[in-house]
Design a protein around this motif. Structure first.
Motif, PDB file in Angstrom:
ATOM      1  N   ARG A  12       0.366  -0.890  -0.024  1.00 58.34           N
ATOM      2  CA  ARG A  12       0.105   0.238  -0.246  1.00 58.34           C
ATOM      3  C   ARG A  12       0.739   1.593   0.409  1.00 58.34           C
ATOM      4  N   ALA A  13       0.327   2.221  -0.060  1.00 60.82           N
ATOM      5  CA  ALA A  13       0.845   3.614  -0.560  1.00 60.82           C
ATOM      6  C   ALA A  13       1.371   4.218   0.647  1.00 60.82           C
ATOM      7  N   PRO A  14       1.899   5.233   1.227  1.00 54.91           N
ATOM      8  CA  PRO A  14       2.369   5.077   2.908  1.00 54.91           C
ATOM      9  C   PRO A  14       1.155   6.208   3.210  1.00 54.91           C
ATOM     10  N   ASN A  15       0.218   5.948   3.045  1.00 53.30           N
ATOM     11  CA  ASN A  15      -1.036   7.504   3.413  1.00 53.30           C
ATOM     12  C   ASN A  15      -1.823   6.903   4.289  1.00 53.30           C
ATOM     13  N   PHE A  16      -2.501   7.821   5.173  1.00 50.65           N
ATOM     14  CA  PHE A  16      -3.435   7.641   6.281  1.00 50.65           C
ATOM     15  C   PHE A  16      -5.123   7.977   5.596  1.00 50.65           C
ATOM     16  N   VAL A  17      -5.871   7.454   6.578  1.00 53.58           N
ATOM     17  CA  VAL A  17      -7.214   7.710   6.231  1.00 53.58           C
ATOM     18  C   VAL A  17      -8.183   8.834   7.491  1.00 53.58           C
ATOM     19  N   ALA A  60      -2.657  19.420  10.043  1.00 52.82           N
ATOM     20  CA  ALA A  60      -0.846  19.691  10.018  1.00 52.82           C
ATOM     21  C   ALA A  60       0.323  18.406  10.207  1.00 52.82           C
ATOM     22  N   ALA A  61      -0.392  17.413  11.052  1.00 53.44           N
ATOM     23  CA  ALA A  61       0.625  15.648  11.458  1.00 53.44           C
ATOM     24  C   ALA A  61       0.828  15.733  10.480  1.00 53.44           C
ATOM     25  N   THR A  62       0.210  15.355   8.768  1.00 54.44           N
ATOM     26  CA  THR A  62       0.360  15.395   7.594  1.00 54.44           C
ATOM     27  C   THR A  62       1.524  16.236   6.947  1.00 54.44           C
ATOM     28  N   GLY A  63       1.117  17.051   7.226  1.00 56.80           N
ATOM     29  CA  GLY A  63       1.986  17.778   6.344  1.00 56.80           C
ATOM     30  C   GLY A  63       3.712  17.905   7.027  1.00 56.80           C
ATOM     31  N   ARG A  64       3.902  17.698   8.245  1.00 56.87           N
ATOM     32  CA  ARG A  64       5.191  17.660   9.055  1.00 56.87           C
ATOM     33  C   ARG A  64       5.629  16.172   8.787  1.00 56.87           C
ATOM     34  N   ALA A  67       5.395  15.006   5.653  1.00 59.71           N
ATOM     35  CA  ALA A  67       5.192  15.014   4.191  1.00 59.71           C
ATOM     36  C   ALA A  67       6.900  15.660   4.101  1.00 59.71           C
ATOM     37  N   LYS A  68       7.640  16.583   5.019  1.00 55.70           N
ATOM     38  CA  LYS A  68       8.707  17.538   4.884  1.00 55.70           C
ATOM     39  C   LYS A  68       9.754  16.903   4.516  1.00 55.70           C
ATOM     40  N   TYR A  69       9.917  14.749   4.930  1.00 57.43           N
ATOM     41  CA  TYR A  69      10.567  14.069   5.118  1.00 57.43           C
ATOM     42  C   TYR A  69      10.792  12.902   4.226  1.00 57.43           C
ATOM     43  N   ARG A  70       9.057  12.644   4.139  1.00 56.84           N
ATOM     44  CA  ARG A  70       9.073  11.247   3.006  1.00 56.84           C
ATOM     45  C   ARG A  70       7.614  11.386   2.582  1.00 56.84           C
ATOM     46  N   GLU A  71       7.758  10.757   1.652  1.00 61.92           N
ATOM     47  CA  GLU A  71       6.086  10.912   1.152  1.00 61.92           C
ATOM     48  C   GLU A  71       4.986   9.925   1.752  1.00 61.92           C
ATOM     49  N   THR A  72       3.950  10.852   2.285  1.00 60.78           N
ATOM     50  CA  THR A  72       2.212  10.002   2.375  1.00 60.78           C
ATOM     51  C   THR A  72       1.676  10.644   2.278  1.00 60.78           C
ATOM     52  N   LYS A  73       0.286  10.796   1.870  1.00 61.12           N
ATOM     53  CA  LYS A  73      -1.011  11.555   2.008  1.00 61.12           C
ATOM     54  C   LYS A  73      -2.247  11.147   3.273  1.00 61.12           C
ATOM     55  N   LEU A  74      -2.273  12.258   3.331  1.00 59.81           N
ATOM     56  CA  LEU A  74      -4.222  11.844   4.135  1.00 59.81           C
ATOM     57  C   LEU A  74      -4.783  12.137   3.410  1.00 59.81           C
ATOM     58  N   HIS A  87      -0.490  17.407   0.825  1.00 59.77           N
ATOM     59  CA  HIS A  87      -0.604  16.410   0.756  1.00 59.77           C
ATOM     60  C   HIS A  87      -2.093  15.857   1.051  1.00 59.77           C
ATOM     61  N   VAL A  88      -3.040  16.268   1.438  1.00 58.38           N
ATOM     62  CA  VAL A  88      -4.191  15.975   1.313  1.00 58.38           C
ATOM     63  C   VAL A  88      -5.312  15.575   0.036  1.00 58.38           C
ATOM     64  N   ASP A  89      -5.753  14.436   0.439  1.00 52.93           N
ATOM     65  CA  ASP A  89      -6.588  13.704  -0.780  1.00 52.93           C
ATOM     66  C   ASP A  89      -8.200  14.510  -0.539  1.00 52.93           C
ATOM     67  N   PHE A  90      -8.533  14.496  -1.180  1.00 53.84           N
ATOM     68  CA  PHE A  90      -9.742  14.835  -0.193  1.00 53.84           C
ATOM     69  C   PHE A  90     -11.215  14.870  -1.104  1.00 53.84           C
ATOM     70  N   SER A  91     -12.140  14.080  -0.747  1.00 46.07           N
ATOM     71  CA  SER A  91     -13.766  14.162  -0.933  1.00 46.07           C
ATOM     72  C   SER A  91     -14.560  13.945  -0.094  1.00 46.07           C
ATOM     73  N   SER A  92     -15.514  15.374  -0.869  1.00 43.20           N
ATOM     74  CA  SER A  92     -16.625  15.572   0.112  1.00 43.20           C
ATOM     75  C   SER A  92     -17.397  14.835   0.703  1.00 43.20           C
ATOM     76  N   TRP A  93     -17.612  13.231   0.096  1.00 41.34           N
ATOM     77  CA  TRP A  93     -18.143  12.658   0.386  1.00 41.34           C
ATOM     78  C   TRP A  93     -17.832  11.296  -0.292  1.00 41.34           C
ATOM     79  N   ALA A  94     -18.423  10.613   0.651  1.00 44.57           N
ATOM     80  CA  ALA A  94     -18.022   9.008   0.410  1.00 44.57           C
ATOM     81  C   ALA A  94     -19.164   7.845   0.642  1.00 44.57           C
ATOM     82  N   ASP A  95     -19.917   7.172  -0.549  1.00 39.12           N
ATOM     83  CA  ASP A  95     -21.099   6.092  -0.180  1.00 39.12           C
ATOM     84  C   ASP A  95     -20.022   5.248   0.679  1.00 39.12           C
TER      85      ASP A  95
END
Length: 274
Positions: free
Chosen positions: A88-93, A109-113, A115-122, A145-153
């Motif tokens: 899996r990609a180094p992401n969080f949800v 804010a934590a995701t940005g911190r 992402a300063k030294y390694r690849e990650t997304k929220l 570094h945020v992948d935002f969706s306004s709604w998810a079924d």
């Protein structure tokens, strides 16, 4: 034929009223006390009370109160466990209502911190409340570094959970949340994800007993970032945490175990009205 009235209580209404920012502060105490009186009266009139947590149950007559907790349906989330964790990609949800007291700004804010030294997304999915919070989060450098969706079924939720390394549930220490059973945390556990969760006494017991995640101060983005980095730096241990969380959900925190209580209650009430 008679009838029964069931009061279904998913929230601690009086406490929740005290947290409502759209109600003027001078009126919150009045409305909270009115709700408390209404629930006290209803608890003695209604045929049964179904509550979502043991803490709420304690406020109603024990003889007619049943705790049916809002745990996830295991079969619904089973598909989230099929993708190989190490690939899996180094992401969080985080999926759900996006509010200040649910840790929106701290998560970004934590995701940005990190992402300063390694690849990650929220991967963030849900509705911002109030809408101005969206602008505040978007102004943070971590928003890149945020992948935002306004709604998810529900199928999309399962898809998101299958793509990440851990789930975030970082509610603030308000009057209400420390004693609440967070549905999102149990969904993450059922999806075999390690959790990064607020360090409340009740949550600490759940997470440490299952050894399924990392506890942090939800108001400290640096602490949250440290937990996120640990998850990424220790994939084997993190995957094992997720598996233990799934096992705990299967044994203790699933709707399959709770629905029997509800069916039994309905059966007893039907016997009294026939």
């Amino acid at each position: 034929m008679g009838f029964s009235v069931i009061y279904d209580v998913h929230e601690d209404v009086p406490l929740q009223i005290m947290e409502k920012s759209h109600i003027p502060k001078l009126l919150r105490n009045f409305f909270a006390r009115a709700a408390q009186l209404a629930e006290w009266s209803g608890g003695r009139i209604f045929s049964a009370i179904v509550t979502a947590t043991p803490t709420i149950s304690a406020k109603f007559p024990s003889a007619k109160t049943v705790t049916v907790q809002n745990f996830p349906i295991l079969s619904e989330l089973a598909a989230a466990t099929t993708s190989a964790y190490g690939h899996r990609a180094p992401n969080f949800v985080y999926v759900g209502s996006i509010t200040r007291i649910r840790g929106a700004r701290e998560m970004v804010a934590a995701t940005g911190r990190v992402a300063k030294y390694r690849e990650t997304k929220l991967l963030l999915a849900g509705r911002f409340s109030p809408p101005e919070l969206f602008d505040a989060c978007r102004a943070d450098t971590g928003w890149r570094h945020v992948d935002f969706s306004s709604w998810a079924d529900r199928p999309r939720v399962v898809e998101l959970l299958s793509q990440v390394r851990a789930g975030l549930v970082l509610l603030h220490p308000t009057q209400f949340y420390p004693d609440a059973y967070p549905v999102k945390m149990f969904e993450y556990m059922a999806a075999a994800l390690p959790v990064i969760a607020s360090d409340f006494p009740l949550w600490r017991r759940i997470v440490t007993e299952a050894d399924c995640g990392v506890l942090v101060d939800p108001l400290d983005p640096d602490a949250i970032a440290g937990a996120m980095a640990w998850i990424l730096d220790n994939p084997r241990e993190a995957e094992a945490m997720g598996k233990r969380g799934r096992a705990a959900a299967m044994a203790h925190y699933s709707w399959e175990t709770e629905e029997r209580k509800l069916v039994e209650l309905y059966g007893k009430l039907l016997e009294t009205v026939e």
